[in-house]
Design an enzyme around this catalytic site. Structure first.
Site, PDB file in Angstrom:
ATOM      1  N   GLN A 141       3.429  -7.441  -6.834  1.00  9.28           N
ATOM      2  CA  GLN A 141       2.394  -6.719  -7.584  1.00  9.28           C
ATOM      3  C   GLN A 141       1.048  -7.415  -7.387  1.00  9.28           C
ATOM      4  O   GLN A 141       0.950  -8.636  -7.440  1.00  9.28           O
ATOM      5  CB  GLN A 141       2.762  -6.683  -9.065  1.00  9.28           C
ATOM      6  CG  GLN A 141       1.752  -6.030  -9.966  1.00  9.28           C
ATOM      7  CD  GLN A 141       0.770  -7.024 -10.562  1.00  9.28           C
ATOM      8  OE1 GLN A 141       0.992  -8.235 -10.529  1.00  9.28           O
ATOM      9  NE2 GLN A 141      -0.329  -6.532 -11.084  1.00  9.28           N
ATOM     10  N   TYR A 143      -3.316  -7.258  -8.170  1.00 12.23           N
ATOM     11  CA  TYR A 143      -4.490  -6.732  -8.863  1.00 12.23           C
ATOM     12  C   TYR A 143      -5.680  -6.744  -7.913  1.00 12.23           C
ATOM     13  O   TYR A 143      -5.719  -7.519  -6.956  1.00 12.23           O
ATOM     14  CB  TYR A 143      -4.826  -7.587 -10.094  1.00 12.23           C
ATOM     15  CG  TYR A 143      -3.892  -7.423 -11.261  1.00 12.23           C
ATOM     16  CD1 TYR A 143      -4.006  -6.338 -12.118  1.00 12.23           C
ATOM     17  CD2 TYR A 143      -2.913  -8.374 -11.526  1.00 12.23           C
ATOM     18  CE1 TYR A 143      -3.159  -6.194 -13.207  1.00 12.23           C
ATOM     19  CE2 TYR A 143      -2.066  -8.248 -12.618  1.00 12.23           C
ATOM     20  CZ  TYR A 143      -2.197  -7.155 -13.446  1.00 12.23           C
ATOM     21  OH  TYR A 143      -1.353  -7.027 -14.525  1.00 12.23           O
ATOM     22  N   THR A 169      -1.514  -2.573  -9.236  1.00 12.42           N
ATOM     23  CA  THR A 169      -1.667  -2.232 -10.648  1.00 12.42           C
ATOM     24  C   THR A 169      -3.120  -1.885 -10.945  1.00 12.42           C
ATOM     25  O   THR A 169      -4.026  -2.670 -10.658  1.00 12.42           O
ATOM     26  CB  THR A 169      -1.203  -3.392 -11.544  1.00 12.42           C
ATOM     27  OG1 THR A 169       0.197  -3.597 -11.348  1.00 12.42           O
ATOM     28  CG2 THR A 169      -1.451  -3.091 -13.010  1.00 12.42           C
ATOM     29  N   ARG A 178      -6.827  -6.900 -30.888  1.00 14.93           N
ATOM     30  CA  ARG A 178      -5.655  -6.324 -31.534  1.00 14.93           C
ATOM     31  C   ARG A 178      -5.833  -6.454 -33.036  1.00 14.93           C
ATOM     32  O   ARG A 178      -6.159  -7.528 -33.541  1.00 14.93           O
ATOM     33  CB  ARG A 178      -4.374  -7.028 -31.064  1.00 14.93           C
ATOM     34  CG  ARG A 178      -4.153  -6.848 -29.562  1.00 14.93           C
ATOM     35  CD  ARG A 178      -2.941  -7.644 -29.091  1.00 14.93           C
ATOM     36  NE  ARG A 178      -2.665  -7.360 -27.692  1.00 14.93           N
ATOM     37  CZ  ARG A 178      -2.989  -8.159 -26.680  1.00 14.93           C
ATOM     38  NH1 ARG A 178      -3.614  -9.288 -26.912  1.00 14.93           N
ATOM     39  NH2 ARG A 178      -2.691  -7.822 -25.441  1.00 14.93           N
ATOM     40  N   LYS A 269       0.406   1.815  -9.420  1.00 19.50           N
ATOM     41  CA  LYS A 269       0.924   1.735 -10.791  1.00 19.50           C
ATOM     42  C   LYS A 269      -0.216   1.956 -11.778  1.00 19.50           C
ATOM     43  O   LYS A 269      -1.272   1.339 -11.669  1.00 19.50           O
ATOM     44  CB  LYS A 269       1.566   0.365 -11.020  1.00 19.50           C
ATOM     45  CG  LYS A 269       2.177   0.167 -12.401  1.00 19.50           C
ATOM     46  CD  LYS A 269       2.840  -1.196 -12.479  1.00 19.50           C
ATOM     47  CE  LYS A 269       3.508  -1.438 -13.831  1.00 19.50           C
ATOM     48  NZ  LYS A 269       2.512  -1.574 -14.916  1.00 19.50           N
ATOM     49  N   HIS A 293       0.582   0.469 -18.876  1.00 14.93           N
ATOM     50  CA  HIS A 293       0.653  -0.995 -18.982  1.00 14.93           C
ATOM     51  C   HIS A 293       1.358  -1.423 -20.263  1.00 14.93           C
ATOM     52  O   HIS A 293       0.986  -2.399 -20.911  1.00 14.93           O
ATOM     53  CB  HIS A 293      -0.743  -1.622 -18.913  1.00 14.93           C
ATOM     54  CG  HIS A 293      -0.772  -2.945 -18.207  1.00 14.93           C
ATOM     55  ND1 HIS A 293      -1.067  -3.082 -16.874  1.00 14.93           N
ATOM     56  CD2 HIS A 293      -0.517  -4.208 -18.647  1.00 14.93           C
ATOM     57  CE1 HIS A 293      -1.015  -4.356 -16.528  1.00 14.93           C
ATOM     58  NE2 HIS A 293      -0.670  -5.059 -17.594  1.00 14.93           N
ATOM     59  N   GLY A 326       8.380   1.611 -22.784  1.00 15.27           N
ATOM     60  CA  GLY A 326       9.180   2.041 -23.912  1.00 15.27           C
ATOM     61  C   GLY A 326      10.668   2.148 -23.691  1.00 15.27           C
ATOM     62  O   GLY A 326      11.402   2.543 -24.604  1.00 15.27           O
ATOM     63  N   GLY A 347      10.243  -3.876 -18.872  1.00 18.09           N
ATOM     64  CA  GLY A 347       9.451  -5.082 -19.032  1.00 18.09           C
ATOM     65  C   GLY A 347       9.889  -5.895 -20.233  1.00 18.09           C
ATOM     66  O   GLY A 347      10.604  -6.876 -20.116  1.00 18.09           O
TER      67      GLY A 347
END
Length: 406
Positions: A141, A143, A169, A178, A269, A293, A326, A347
């Protein structure tokens, strides 16, 4: 044998019995890991709307079973990016796996023992060469980070190490806010960091002891060795962060350029729109992953299972369509396949298994997925995963979301 090694050998966490659900793996991971480490495994962006919807959406879907005529044998095999898989589940790339000292190497061994493929993150804590040495079905993978020369050098290193494909990705915006608070991740694990985390570590002795080998402390590596050139020390995540923030996001022309440089399998992705899926086909991608993600991108993006079907309808004949986000059980996998995915990538599920019981825990999670797929096929009266379709599901009105349709 040192006293510490003797304690570790006798410690019951090393021989944890089988767990029967991914939820139990998560419970054990939470019990065993320091709060800061565990928090990094459940983190979602902002209010966590997307990370929750990724999971909850599966509960809105029902099955339409056939209980008569169930076949005694069922074919779970599929082929993704040129690699045959014994069941339609593979490992999604995730960064620094400091929940276990062996990290990505343990995960790669587990995947190899179950015959499946693994995506290896650019931000893995283990060099790509160590991972491909134990599993010959590795996709690297990458970036969009640094210059084109830097990106191409990382891709070339992956190819020389034996990686079978590239995963690019695109679904990451570095939104770290958050609502419940983000776990603090040290730039490096030095004496100051160890002292700061000591109160958490004292309450989690089995995790602390796992980092001792032959009486010596193994310092967790928070560097990214696959960002560096082979043989050179990897930069820390925070070093990379600055470079990443100064790298303009890729255009479709950039992705086309990289595709032209890479002569193997090539996945984009981060697809959630039909028009983006079609652009991926146009640049020559051989696979796409319908992904947000894991809820760590733009909060408020719908669950991937909601957007999968229309995308698979549009491009499933041109590329391998995968889904991540999920997946917690084999029946979730079957629902994704019924909407047109060839396979899924997991994941958090395998990371909880790794935290709960190392390599064996990852194998446990993969076994649960395989058995769950087989059981769901049996209940649906299907003999082959390739025969799944929307007709096998009870889909509530308005469940699917369509973006980017012409």
């Amino acid at each position: 044998m040192s006293k510490i090694s003797e304690i570790m050998e006798k410690n019951p966490w090393r021989r944890n019995p089988w767990f029967e659900t991914v939820g139990e793996a998560q419970r054990r991971a939470k019990k065993r890991l320091p709060k800061t480490v565990y928090s990094s495994l459940i983190a979602g962006t902002q209010a966590g709307i997307t990370v929750n919807d990724n999971v909850d959406a599966y509960g809105e879907l029902g099955f339409a079973p056939h209980v008569i005529g169930t076949t005694p044998e069922r074919n779970l095999t599929t082929t993704v990016m040129g690699q045959e898989l014994p069941f339609p589940v593979m490992i999604s790339p995730t960064g620094v796996q400091a929940v276990n000292p062996d990290g990505e190497v343990a995960v790669a061994r587990a995947a190899a023992n179950r015959g499946t493929a693994m995506g290896l993150s650019s931000f893995a804590s283990k060099p790509v060469e160590e991972v491909t040495a134990v599993n010959d079905k590795i996709f690297f993978q990458i970036y969009w980070l640094g210059s084109k020369e830097d990106i191409l050098a990382r891709a070339q290193r992956a190819k020389e190490a034996g990686c079978k494909g590239l995963i690019v990705t695109t679904d990451w915006v570095f939104n770290v806010g958050r609502d419940w608070g983000s776990p603090e991740i040290p730039e490096q694990v030095d004496l100051n960091a160890i002292a700061k985390l000591a109160p958490e570590m004292i309450t989690k002795p089995s995790y602390a002891l796992s980092w001792f080998r032959d009486g010596k402390l193994i310092i967790p590596d928070l560097s990214a060795p696959n960002i560096a050139h082979k043989g050179q020390p990897g930069p820390t995540f925070f070093d990379v962060y600055g470079q990443w923030m100064n790298t303009p996001p890729p255009t479709w022309e950039d992705l086309k350029w990289l595709r032209e440089q890479w002569d193997g399998e090539f996945m984009v992705k981060g697809i959630t729109r039909i028009d983006d899926a079609k652009r991926a086909v146009e640049i020559g991608a051989t696979a796409i992953s319908v992904s947000n993600h894991g809820g760590n991108n733009l909060d408020g993006t719908p669950a991937t299972i909601r957007v999968l079907g229309p995308i698979a309808d549009a491009v499933g004949g041109d590329v391998d369509v995968l889904l991540d986000g999920g997946i917690r059980r084999g029946s979730d996998v079957v629902k994704a396949l019924a909407f047109g995915a060839k396979a899924v990538m997991i994941g958090r599920a395998y990371l909880w298994g790794l935290a709960a019981n190392g390599q064996t825990g990852v194998e446990n999670v993969l076994d649960l997925m395989r058995m769950g797929v087989d059981s769901a096929l049996m209940g649906l009266g299907k003999s082959d995963v390739a025969g799944l379709s929307r007709d096998d599901l009870i889909i509530p009105e308005g469940f699917e979301r369509v973006f980017g349709a012409e």
